[in-house]
Scaffold this motif. Sequence first.
Motif, PDB file in Angstrom:
ATOM      1  N   CYS A   1      39.281 -11.717 -39.715  1.00  0.00           N
ATOM      2  CA  CYS A   1      39.108 -12.091 -38.235  1.00  0.00           C
ATOM      3  C   CYS A   1      37.705 -12.464 -38.247  1.00  0.00           C
ATOM      4  O   CYS A   1      36.703 -11.802 -38.800  1.00  0.00           O
ATOM      5  N   ALA A   2      37.370 -13.498 -37.378  1.00  0.00           N
ATOM      6  CA  ALA A   2      35.962 -13.572 -36.805  1.00  0.00           C
ATOM      7  C   ALA A   2      35.549 -12.337 -35.970  1.00  0.00           C
ATOM      8  O   ALA A   2      36.328 -11.910 -35.126  1.00  0.00           O
ATOM      9  N   ASN A   3      34.257 -12.117 -36.062  1.00  0.00           N
ATOM     10  CA  ASN A   3      33.724 -11.273 -35.159  1.00  0.00           C
ATOM     11  C   ASN A   3      32.908 -11.906 -34.088  1.00  0.00           C
ATOM     12  O   ASN A   3      32.184 -12.830 -34.153  1.00  0.00           O
ATOM     13  N   PHE A   4      33.037 -11.206 -32.863  1.00  0.00           N
ATOM     14  CA  PHE A   4      32.150 -11.802 -31.541  1.00  0.00           C
ATOM     15  C   PHE A   4      31.111 -10.793 -31.424  1.00  0.00           C
ATOM     16  O   PHE A   4      31.229  -9.547 -31.524  1.00  0.00           O
ATOM     17  N   ARG A   5      29.806 -11.416 -31.080  1.00  0.00           N
ATOM     18  CA  ARG A   5      28.733 -10.750 -30.711  1.00  0.00           C
ATOM     19  C   ARG A   5      27.802 -11.441 -29.914  1.00  0.00           C
ATOM     20  O   ARG A   5      27.958 -12.480 -29.870  1.00  0.00           O
ATOM     21  N   LEU A   6      26.890 -10.665 -29.298  1.00  0.00           N
ATOM     22  CA  LEU A   6      25.972 -11.458 -28.637  1.00  0.00           C
ATOM     23  C   LEU A   6      24.682 -11.022 -29.124  1.00  0.00           C
ATOM     24  O   LEU A   6      24.348  -9.913 -29.537  1.00  0.00           O
ATOM     25  N   CYS A   7      23.703 -12.045 -29.082  1.00  0.00           N
ATOM     26  CA  CYS A   7      22.405 -11.844 -29.491  1.00  0.00           C
ATOM     27  C   CYS A   7      21.215 -12.440 -28.586  1.00  0.00           C
ATOM     28  O   CYS A   7      21.923 -13.293 -28.012  1.00  0.00           O
ATOM     29  N   LYS A   8      20.157 -12.204 -28.793  1.00  0.00           N
ATOM     30  CA  LYS A   8      18.986 -12.744 -27.950  1.00  0.00           C
ATOM     31  C   LYS A   8      18.340 -13.805 -28.680  1.00  0.00           C
ATOM     32  O   LYS A   8      17.900 -13.458 -29.916  1.00  0.00           O
ATOM     33  N   LEU A   9      18.244 -14.976 -28.299  1.00  0.00           N
ATOM     34  CA  LEU A   9      17.730 -15.921 -28.750  1.00  0.00           C
ATOM     35  C   LEU A   9      17.262 -16.772 -27.804  1.00  0.00           C
ATOM     36  O   LEU A   9      17.547 -17.331 -27.046  1.00  0.00           O
ATOM     37  N   SER A  10      15.779 -17.058 -28.118  1.00  0.00           N
ATOM     38  CA  SER A  10      14.896 -17.767 -27.093  1.00  0.00           C
ATOM     39  C   SER A  10      14.938 -17.459 -25.477  1.00  0.00           C
ATOM     40  O   SER A  10      15.248 -18.284 -24.907  1.00  0.00           O
ATOM     41  N   ASN A  11      14.921 -16.020 -25.612  1.00  0.00           N
ATOM     42  CA  ASN A  11      15.095 -15.487 -24.440  1.00  0.00           C
ATOM     43  C   ASN A  11      16.487 -15.613 -23.621  1.00  0.00           C
ATOM     44  O   ASN A  11      16.231 -15.102 -22.158  1.00  0.00           O
TER      45      ASN A  11
ATOM     46  N   TYR B   1      37.639 -21.641 -30.706  1.00  0.00           N
ATOM     47  CA  TYR B   1      37.545 -22.231 -31.930  1.00  0.00           C
ATOM     48  C   TYR B   1      37.820 -20.935 -32.876  1.00  0.00           C
ATOM     49  O   TYR B   1      37.829 -21.128 -34.152  1.00  0.00           O
ATOM     50  N   LYS B   2      38.228 -19.561 -32.369  1.00  0.00           N
ATOM     51  CA  LYS B   2      38.733 -18.561 -33.424  1.00  0.00           C
ATOM     52  C   LYS B   2      39.503 -18.809 -34.523  1.00  0.00           C
ATOM     53  O   LYS B   2      39.101 -18.578 -35.580  1.00  0.00           O
ATOM     54  N   ASP B   3      40.816 -19.414 -34.231  1.00  0.00           N
ATOM     55  CA  ASP B   3      41.727 -19.873 -35.451  1.00  0.00           C
ATOM     56  C   ASP B   3      40.808 -20.638 -36.100  1.00  0.00           C
ATOM     57  O   ASP B   3      41.117 -20.516 -37.594  1.00  0.00           O
ATOM     58  N   PHE B   4      40.325 -21.873 -35.701  1.00  0.00           N
ATOM     59  CA  PHE B   4      39.733 -22.562 -36.733  1.00  0.00           C
ATOM     60  C   PHE B   4      38.424 -22.211 -37.751  1.00  0.00           C
ATOM     61  O   PHE B   4      38.521 -22.344 -38.850  1.00  0.00           O
ATOM     62  N   VAL B   5      37.718 -21.332 -37.167  1.00  0.00           N
ATOM     63  CA  VAL B   5      36.664 -20.659 -37.969  1.00  0.00           C
ATOM     64  C   VAL B   5      37.366 -19.728 -38.778  1.00  0.00           C
ATOM     65  O   VAL B   5      36.830 -19.701 -40.349  1.00  0.00           O
ATOM     66  N   GLU B   6      38.100 -19.121 -38.701  1.00  0.00           N
ATOM     67  CA  GLU B   6      38.895 -18.174 -39.630  1.00  0.00           C
ATOM     68  C   GLU B   6      39.742 -18.974 -40.635  1.00  0.00           C
ATOM     69  O   GLU B   6      39.515 -18.543 -42.017  1.00  0.00           O
ATOM     70  N   PHE B   7      40.574 -20.203 -40.424  1.00  0.00           N
ATOM     71  CA  PHE B   7      41.025 -20.849 -41.266  1.00  0.00           C
ATOM     72  C   PHE B   7      40.031 -21.295 -42.256  1.00  0.00           C
ATOM     73  O   PHE B   7      40.334 -21.474 -43.557  1.00  0.00           O
ATOM     74  N   LEU B   8      38.904 -21.941 -41.748  1.00  0.00           N
ATOM     75  CA  LEU B   8      37.815 -22.591 -42.567  1.00  0.00           C
ATOM     76  C   LEU B   8      37.333 -21.572 -43.459  1.00  0.00           C
ATOM     77  O   LEU B   8      37.304 -21.843 -44.534  1.00  0.00           O
TER      78      LEU B   8
END
Length: 350
Positions: free
Chosen positions: A63-73, A103-110
């Motif tokens: 499974c793909a993991n979802f997270r938040l990150c700080k990028l360019s403020n 795109y969750k399914d696509f990313v996991e399949f890829l």
Amino acid sequence: MHFDLPLPLLFLPSAHSHSPSIIASEICISVKIQCGSRTRFIAKCLNEDMGVDDSLLSNGRKCANFRLCKLSNYTSEILEIQADDPSLHVLFVPGNPGVILFYKDFVEFLYELLGGTASDWEHGRLFSLQEQIDHKIDFIKEELQDIEIPIILVGHSIGSYISVEMFKKSLKKVKYCVGLYPFLTLNPHSRAQLIIAKIAQSQIVAAALSYLTASLGLLPVNVLRFIVKKSLGKSWSSSAVEAACSHLSQYHTMRNVLYMAMTEFKELAETPDWTFLRERKDQCAFLFGVDDHWGPLQLLEEISKQVPGISLFIERENHTHGFCCTEAGSLWVAEHVANLIKNHMVSTNQ
């Protein structure tokens, strides 16, 4: 008359992978027919049974993991699958509205089709088209600055345009770029684009439509899910339905969709950068749909004329521009992308 018949494509398992090899019986035939002063380009994809591992369709895939990150403020959404010892990085750029959960399914399949040896990133959009481009270039600089393995860019719709612009600014790190159902320039024959442009250009209409859409978010979750399934997602995957319910019913999401659309129509009024594509034609590939007003076949013909020899393909399985909303579409496109990446890596390592 010129015929170009690439050999059947062979997927080989990675040296780090314990998954079975995948043999794709896909033959892509590109036919360029010259009739007097007119040039016509035809591309066909003939698909036989592709020998897909059924486990890719099961719940056993990683499974793909979802997270938040700080990028360019700014706070950015990231959907990722981290490999222990990656041999390459795949950075996926979504289309508008940039809701990564579609795109969750696509990313996991890829990930599985690449043998589990790639790390996949995909993160959402911010504000205008140019800010999107700058934001994703910052992502490469800040998140991937110390890596030495290749970066592969994959973009969908307007994400294809963004990926090409990112490629221009990251020539040392990016080794390959794939555009899926690419939105690279305006389609003067598209009535849908004309209507969307008029809506996006009016702040009053855009705000009213955003409020109307947001009102759906006041409904009970079960009712909203029922409406989405019946109106939009009759064949959608569960993850696509959930993404629509959680994001498209929010006011700011729709406003961002329309604002970015407005900036897209301004930027894409110009012709694509043919000079850059000619210089990097061996490092770029595009997949088109049969009936897609965002990336029409007229654009494919123009690319083939302006950039002879670039890799162009047509998907003829009726998965449409919104391929990521169904498991079948996500799997088919993931197979195609994995196919392109593996063959490119093999050819560059010879």
